[in-house]
Scaffold this motif. Structure first.
Motif, mmCIF file in Angstrom:
data_model
loop_
_atom_site.group_PDB
_atom_site.id
_atom_site.type_symbol
_atom_site.label_atom_id
_atom_site.label_comp_id
_atom_site.label_asym_id
_atom_site.label_seq_id
_atom_site.Cartn_x
_atom_site.Cartn_y
_atom_site.Cartn_z
ATOM 1 N N ARG A 145 0.867 -1.190 0.000
ATOM 2 C CA ARG A 145 0.000 0.000 0.000
ATOM 3 C C ARG A 145 0.902 1.239 0.000
ATOM 4 N NH1 ARG A 145 -5.137 0.255 1.667
ATOM 5 N NH2 ARG A 145 -4.887 -1.586 2.965
ATOM 6 N N ALA A 146 0.698 2.097 -0.999
ATOM 7 C CA ALA A 146 1.522 3.302 -1.149
ATOM 8 C C ALA A 146 0.645 4.453 -1.622
ATOM 9 C CB ALA A 146 2.660 3.046 -2.136
ATOM 10 N N ASN A 147 1.241 5.621 -1.734
ATOM 11 C CA ASN A 147 0.508 6.807 -2.183
ATOM 12 C C ASN A 147 0.440 6.865 -3.708
ATOM 13 O OD1 ASN A 147 3.257 7.346 -2.418
ATOM 14 N ND2 ASN A 147 3.026 9.513 -1.950
ATOM 15 N N THR A 148 0.194 5.727 -4.335
ATOM 16 C CA THR A 148 0.124 5.598 -5.788
ATOM 17 C C THR A 148 -1.341 5.447 -6.201
ATOM 18 O OG1 THR A 148 0.393 3.209 -5.558
ATOM 19 C CG2 THR A 148 2.385 4.502 -5.942
ATOM 20 N N GLN A 149 -1.589 5.457 -7.503
ATOM 21 C CA GLN A 149 -2.922 5.192 -8.034
ATOM 22 C C GLN A 149 -2.831 4.033 -9.006
ATOM 23 O OE1 GLN A 149 -4.351 8.832 -9.765
ATOM 24 N NE2 GLN A 149 -5.043 9.603 -7.806
ATOM 25 N N PRO A 150 -3.386 2.870 -8.744
ATOM 26 C CA PRO A 150 -4.121 2.510 -7.534
ATOM 27 C C PRO A 150 -3.162 2.403 -6.352
ATOM 28 C CG PRO A 150 -3.836 0.580 -8.905
ATOM 29 C CD PRO A 150 -3.286 1.748 -9.679
ATOM 30 N N ASN A 151 -3.718 2.440 -5.154
ATOM 31 C CA ASN A 151 -2.848 2.520 -3.989
ATOM 32 C C ASN A 151 -2.313 1.174 -3.524
ATOM 33 O OD1 ASN A 151 -5.327 1.674 -2.930
ATOM 34 N ND2 ASN A 151 -5.001 2.739 -1.009
ATOM 35 N N ILE A 152 -2.745 0.067 -4.127
ATOM 36 C CA ILE A 152 -2.214 -1.245 -3.760
ATOM 37 C C ILE A 152 -1.607 -1.911 -4.985
ATOM 38 C CG2 ILE A 152 -2.785 -3.559 -2.931
ATOM 39 C CD1 ILE A 152 -4.839 -2.305 -1.117
ATOM 40 N N THR A 153 -0.357 -2.357 -4.815
ATOM 41 C CA THR A 153 0.354 -3.113 -5.842
ATOM 42 C C THR A 153 0.677 -4.467 -5.232
ATOM 43 O OG1 THR A 153 1.342 -1.080 -6.680
ATOM 44 C CG2 THR A 153 2.378 -3.148 -7.348
ATOM 45 N N THR A 154 0.456 -5.539 -5.979
ATOM 46 C CA THR A 154 0.659 -6.881 -5.453
ATOM 47 C C THR A 154 1.879 -7.526 -6.109
ATOM 48 O OG1 THR A 154 -1.716 -7.108 -5.136
ATOM 49 C CG2 THR A 154 -0.434 -9.116 -5.090
ATOM 50 N N ILE A 155 2.725 -8.139 -5.255
ATOM 51 C CA ILE A 155 3.840 -8.940 -5.737
ATOM 52 C C ILE A 155 3.640 -10.364 -5.214
ATOM 53 C CG2 ILE A 155 5.488 -7.063 -6.052
ATOM 54 C CD1 ILE A 155 6.622 -7.643 -3.307
ATOM 55 N N LEU A 156 4.334 -11.322 -5.810
ATOM 56 C CA LEU A 156 4.080 -12.723 -5.526
ATOM 57 C C LEU A 156 5.378 -13.494 -5.381
ATOM 58 C CD1 LEU A 156 1.636 -14.914 -5.701
ATOM 59 C CD2 LEU A 156 2.512 -15.278 -7.989
ATOM 60 N N ILE A 157 5.407 -14.394 -4.399
ATOM 61 C CA ILE A 157 6.511 -15.353 -4.299
ATOM 62 C C ILE A 157 5.908 -16.751 -4.373
ATOM 63 C CG2 ILE A 157 8.064 -13.881 -2.961
ATOM 64 C CD1 ILE A 157 7.211 -15.570 -0.465
ATOM 65 N N LYS A 158 6.690 -17.682 -4.890
ATOM 66 C CA LYS A 158 6.220 -19.058 -4.947
ATOM 67 C C LYS A 158 7.406 -19.998 -4.875
ATOM 68 C CE LYS A 158 5.754 -18.945 -9.997
ATOM 69 N NZ LYS A 158 4.836 -19.152 -11.115
ATOM 70 N N GLY A 159 7.121 -21.240 -4.630
ATOM 71 C CA GLY A 159 8.167 -22.241 -4.544
ATOM 72 C C GLY A 159 7.591 -23.610 -4.260
ATOM 73 N N ASN A 160 8.476 -24.593 -4.210
ATOM 74 C CA ASN A 160 8.102 -25.971 -3.931
ATOM 75 C C ASN A 160 8.882 -26.422 -2.702
ATOM 76 O OD1 ASN A 160 7.169 -28.634 -4.126
ATOM 77 N ND2 ASN A 160 8.893 -29.223 -5.430
ATOM 78 N N ILE A 161 8.171 -26.616 -1.598
ATOM 79 C CA ILE A 161 8.835 -27.031 -0.366
ATOM 80 C C ILE A 161 9.001 -28.543 -0.416
ATOM 81 C CG2 ILE A 161 8.721 -27.032 2.145
ATOM 82 C CD1 ILE A 161 6.832 -24.569 1.829
ATOM 83 N N LEU A 162 10.246 -28.965 -0.332
ATOM 84 C CA LEU A 162 10.562 -30.385 -0.411
ATOM 85 C C LEU A 162 10.074 -31.113 0.836
ATOM 86 C CD1 LEU A 162 14.192 -29.985 -1.790
ATOM 87 C CD2 LEU A 162 12.111 -30.527 -3.088
ATOM 88 N N THR A 163 9.922 -32.422 0.707
ATOM 89 C CA THR A 163 9.489 -33.250 1.831
ATOM 90 C C THR A 163 10.631 -33.375 2.827
ATOM 91 O OG1 THR A 163 8.084 -34.484 0.322
ATOM 92 C CG2 THR A 163 8.531 -35.495 2.447
ATOM 93 N N ASP A 164 10.296 -33.276 4.100
ATOM 94 C CA ASP A 164 11.285 -33.403 5.170
ATOM 95 C C ASP A 164 11.710 -34.867 5.255
ATOM 96 O OD1 ASP A 164 12.848 -33.278 7.424
ATOM 97 O OD2 ASP A 164 11.314 -32.332 8.675
ATOM 98 N N PRO A 165 13.021 -35.158 5.052
ATOM 99 C CA PRO A 165 13.486 -36.555 5.092
ATOM 100 C C PRO A 165 13.199 -37.220 6.439
ATOM 101 C CG PRO A 165 15.280 -35.071 4.462
ATOM 102 C CD PRO A 165 14.093 -34.238 4.768
ATOM 103 N N ALA A 166 13.201 -36.468 7.518
ATOM 104 C CA ALA A 166 12.928 -37.039 8.841
ATOM 105 C C ALA A 166 11.493 -37.554 8.909
ATOM 106 C CB ALA A 166 13.172 -35.995 9.925
ATOM 107 N N ASN A 167 10.550 -36.821 8.314
ATOM 108 C CA ASN A 167 9.153 -37.244 8.321
ATOM 109 C C ASN A 167 8.902 -38.387 7.347
ATOM 110 O OD1 ASN A 167 8.534 -35.342 10.215
ATOM 111 N ND2 ASN A 167 7.763 -33.848 8.729
ATOM 112 N N SER A 168 9.584 -38.396 6.200
ATOM 113 C CA SER A 168 9.351 -39.443 5.212
ATOM 114 C C SER A 168 9.984 -40.766 5.645
ATOM 115 C CB SER A 168 9.878 -39.028 3.839
ATOM 116 O OG SER A 168 11.276 -38.850 3.879
ATOM 117 N N ALA A 169 11.087 -40.723 6.390
ATOM 118 C CA ALA A 169 11.737 -41.953 6.868
ATOM 119 C C ALA A 169 10.830 -42.633 7.885
ATOM 120 C CB ALA A 169 13.088 -41.650 7.476
ATOM 121 N N ALA A 170 10.170 -41.879 8.714
ATOM 122 C CA ALA A 170 9.284 -42.466 9.731
ATOM 123 C C ALA A 170 8.060 -43.089 9.095
ATOM 124 C CB ALA A 170 8.873 -41.374 10.730
ATOM 125 N N SER A 171 7.630 -42.553 7.957
ATOM 126 C CA SER A 171 6.411 -43.075 7.327
ATOM 127 C C SER A 171 6.664 -44.318 6.498
ATOM 128 C CB SER A 171 5.781 -41.978 6.473
ATOM 129 O OG SER A 171 6.633 -41.650 5.414
#
Length: 173
Positions: A145-171
């Motif tokens: 949110r800034a003093n611009t027109q329009p006053n809201i600009t949206t940016i985006l981040i994304k990614g792929n979170i890998l599986t935790d080896p500690a959790n997958s070994a237990a399963s």
């Protein structure tokens, strides 16, 4: 309750007779309606966040132009924190001031240039993402949110979170 609403509506409708002259003391009952009609005829409130369809945008307003509006971290290690710095330029004609930046999730934290960004100058928006407790493909938005027109600009981040080896070994047992 239903009958009370019908009774109230019928009393209001029967009281609306435009042929009658205004009686003494009735001005108080009509004051709100008169004030509302005066306000629509001559608006006194100027809200910079609302731009009507027939109103031209401010040609001197600051303009926030991001070099990139989206960033893909790719694969993210589980239980880690990653960050990316977005760069923007004020391509407008007056100083740009970021009022606030909010993320779509508590796991995403934005921080930004606090001082006004002069026309032609650059500023930054750093976004940190914490992958703890998350798995798979994620996409998070940050609303700036800034003093611009329009006053809201949206940016985006994304990614792929890998599986935790500690959790997958237990399963696997």
């Amino acid at each position: 309750m239903k009958y009370q609403i019908i009774l109230a509506a019928s009393l209001l409708l029967s009281a609306c007779n435009n042929d009658k002259t205004v009686e003494v003391g009735a001005e108080g009952m009509n004051a709100a309606a008169n004030a509302a009609s005066d306000a629509t005829a001559n608006p006194a409130i100027d809200n910079p966040n609302v731009v009507s369809e027939n109103e031209a945008p401010n040609p001197n307003a600051p303009v926030m132009k991001f070099a990139e509006s989206e960033f893909d971290f790719g694969d993210i290690k589980p239980n880690s924190s990653v960050r990316h710095t977005f760069t923007f330029t004020n391509t407008g004609k007056s100083p740009l001031l970021i009022e606030d930046a909010t993320s779509s999730c508590g796991c995403t934290t934005p921080s930004w240039t606090k001082e006004p960004v002069a026309p032609g100058a650059q500023g930054t928006m750093e976004v940190q993402f914490d992958s703890r407790g998350k798995q798979g493909i994620v996409s998070k938005q940050v609303a700036v949110r800034a003093n611009t027109q329009p006053n809201i600009t949206t940016i985006l981040i994304k990614g792929n979170i890998l599986t935790d080896p500690a959790n997958s070994a237990a399963s696997t047992f």
